[in-house]
Design a protein around this motif. Sequence first.
Motif, PDB file in Angstrom:
ATOM      1  N   ALA A 143       4.679   9.118   0.759  1.00  0.00           N
ATOM      2  CA  ALA A 143       4.018   7.853   0.453  1.00  0.00           C
ATOM      3  C   ALA A 143       3.389   7.226   1.686  1.00  0.00           C
ATOM      4  O   ALA A 143       2.244   6.757   1.649  1.00  0.00           O
ATOM      5  N   ARG A 144       4.111   7.218   2.789  1.00  0.00           N
ATOM      6  CA  ARG A 144       3.577   6.565   3.988  1.00  0.00           C
ATOM      7  C   ARG A 144       2.358   7.312   4.529  1.00  0.00           C
ATOM      8  O   ARG A 144       1.413   6.696   5.020  1.00  0.00           O
ATOM      9  N   VAL A 145       2.379   8.646   4.410  1.00  0.00           N
ATOM     10  CA  VAL A 145       1.225   9.435   4.849  1.00  0.00           C
ATOM     11  C   VAL A 145       0.030   9.187   3.933  1.00  0.00           C
ATOM     12  O   VAL A 145      -1.098   8.980   4.393  1.00  0.00           O
ATOM     13  N   ARG A 189       9.633   6.658  -8.736  1.00  0.00           N
ATOM     14  CA  ARG A 189       9.916   5.294  -9.184  1.00  0.00           C
ATOM     15  C   ARG A 189      11.028   4.642  -8.372  1.00  0.00           C
ATOM     16  O   ARG A 189      10.933   3.463  -8.005  1.00  0.00           O
ATOM     17  N   GLN A 190      12.084   5.384  -8.075  1.00  0.00           N
ATOM     18  CA  GLN A 190      13.201   4.807  -7.351  1.00  0.00           C
ATOM     19  C   GLN A 190      12.833   4.497  -5.904  1.00  0.00           C
ATOM     20  O   GLN A 190      13.205   3.454  -5.367  1.00  0.00           O
ATOM     21  N   VAL A 191      12.111   5.398  -5.272  1.00  0.00           N
ATOM     22  CA  VAL A 191      11.682   5.158  -3.890  1.00  0.00           C
ATOM     23  C   VAL A 191      10.723   3.978  -3.844  1.00  0.00           C
ATOM     24  O   VAL A 191      10.801   3.126  -2.938  1.00  0.00           O
ATOM     25  N   ARG A 192       9.829   3.914  -4.817  1.00  0.00           N
ATOM     26  CA  ARG A 192       8.870   2.801  -4.879  1.00  0.00           C
ATOM     27  C   ARG A 192       9.598   1.462  -5.003  1.00  0.00           C
ATOM     28  O   ARG A 192       9.253   0.476  -4.339  1.00  0.00           O
ATOM     29  N   ALA A 193      10.627   1.431  -5.824  1.00  0.00           N
ATOM     30  CA  ALA A 193      11.419   0.205  -5.981  1.00  0.00           C
ATOM     31  C   ALA A 193      12.146  -0.137  -4.678  1.00  0.00           C
ATOM     32  O   ALA A 193      12.199  -1.303  -4.266  1.00  0.00           O
ATOM     33  N   ALA A 194      12.695   0.885  -4.024  1.00  0.00           N
ATOM     34  CA  ALA A 194      13.439   0.659  -2.783  1.00  0.00           C
ATOM     35  C   ALA A 194      12.549   0.101  -1.685  1.00  0.00           C
ATOM     36  O   ALA A 194      12.995  -0.715  -0.865  1.00  0.00           O
ATOM     37  N   GLU A 206       0.825  -1.204   0.000  1.00  0.00           N
ATOM     38  CA  GLU A 206       0.000   0.000   0.000  1.00  0.00           C
ATOM     39  C   GLU A 206       0.866   1.264   0.000  1.00  0.00           C
ATOM     40  O   GLU A 206       0.551   2.244  -0.678  1.00  0.00           O
ATOM     41  N   ILE A 207       1.960   1.229   0.741  1.00  0.00           N
ATOM     42  CA  ILE A 207       2.862   2.390   0.744  1.00  0.00           C
ATOM     43  C   ILE A 207       3.558   2.516  -0.604  1.00  0.00           C
ATOM     44  O   ILE A 207       3.686   3.620  -1.147  1.00  0.00           O
ATOM     45  N   ALA A 208       3.970   1.384  -1.177  1.00  0.00           N
ATOM     46  CA  ALA A 208       4.638   1.415  -2.481  1.00  0.00           C
ATOM     47  C   ALA A 208       3.711   1.966  -3.561  1.00  0.00           C
ATOM     48  O   ALA A 208       4.126   2.775  -4.403  1.00  0.00           O
ATOM     49  N   ARG A 209       2.465   1.545  -3.543  1.00  0.00           N
ATOM     50  CA  ARG A 209       1.506   2.019  -4.556  1.00  0.00           C
ATOM     51  C   ARG A 209       1.207   3.506  -4.406  1.00  0.00           C
ATOM     52  O   ARG A 209       0.886   4.187  -5.374  1.00  0.00           O
ATOM     53  N   HIS A 217      13.054   1.961   7.952  1.00  0.00           N
ATOM     54  CA  HIS A 217      13.812   0.884   8.586  1.00  0.00           C
ATOM     55  C   HIS A 217      12.891  -0.226   9.087  1.00  0.00           C
ATOM     56  O   HIS A 217      13.333  -1.375   9.246  1.00  0.00           O
ATOM     57  N   ASP A 218      11.605   0.087   9.312  1.00  0.00           N
ATOM     58  CA  ASP A 218      10.664  -0.936   9.754  1.00  0.00           C
ATOM     59  C   ASP A 218      10.473  -2.024   8.705  1.00  0.00           C
ATOM     60  O   ASP A 218      10.128  -3.164   9.036  1.00  0.00           O
ATOM     61  N   LEU A 219      10.687  -1.673   7.438  1.00  0.00           N
ATOM     62  CA  LEU A 219      10.571  -2.677   6.377  1.00  0.00           C
ATOM     63  C   LEU A 219      11.604  -3.779   6.561  1.00  0.00           C
ATOM     64  O   LEU A 219      11.366  -4.942   6.224  1.00  0.00           O
TER      65      LEU A 219
END
Length: 330
Positions: free
Chosen positions: A264-266, A193-198, A185-188, A276-278
């Motif tokens: 994204a997280r918000v 693009r780079q942050v989403r991949a990370a 959900e955070i990725a979507r 880091h929780d990931l």
Amino acid sequence: MPIETITKAGRRRYRWTFERVIEGTRIRKTKILPPGISAKAADELARKWESEQYEIAAGARKPVVTIGECVMAHFADKSSGWKDAKKRMQILEKWAPEFAEQDALDLHEWSKSFVGYLRAATDHRGVAKHPLTDGAIRNVLAYIRAAIKYAHKVGRLETDQTARMVIPGVNNERHHYPQRREMLEIARACEDRQVRAAIRIAFYSGMRRGEILRAKVTRSGYSLDDSKNGRPRIIPIHPRIAVLARRVRFTIPVWKFEDGWQAARVAAGYPTTKFHDLRHGAASEMINAGIDLFTVGGVLGHKSTVSTKRYSHLVTDRLADAVARIGQKR
């Protein structure tokens, strides 16, 4: 009085200059006074410092070694071997006005006052500033403490008074283990693009942000020449991020990465989740799949089992489930 007004970093400041010939020796001292101090207070400090210089020259008082002098000596002698030298310099330069002229042998009351100021939401002039967390405060004081200890080690200070410093305790241990749904959900919700991949890579590899940004993709997996534990390591590439490993090359600066992650997280409804929780989520997934703690620690790059023990309660939960199955029909 030897006080003059100067402009430093666009702000008005007072500078004290002492230049005298005392008993045949020319003595010259210069100090920038703390920001926000009044003209009256500046004059009082000037009189005090001038009196001290005469006492020192006459042998009635020993020269004061300041924290600022300790920090500068520490950098001059040791910074070439520090990986975080640039970051440390930026942090100490920011707060230098608060400790530069402080006696390095009088740390107890000063450290209490300094911690209070770093926690405050306003500066000395009443202007709003960003208060530091206790973790960030602890880091600043750790840099200062190291410099003072070094000054004592090389003989610049007669005693080491750092044990008298008031340093806030910090419990950095978190117990949030994002599941796959939260990660997706955070990725979507992420627009970069780079942050989403990370985000996906972190969940399926357990790598830290900095490791993801600098890791090299090889046939064996993600290769890190140097990691937090000081050792190189290889992290196998999960099938679900194999395409990302081949196609995405990270060029994004850290500040932009952080902005993208926070947005994204918000947007996804998880404002308190840290990147880091990931990594913790990856550990949780492996443990729930039956992987032993030793192997989990190897994947995460832990130097000792102490770091991996933070996940031991997850193993306990799994064991409880196993015990509950005793006597059940197959």
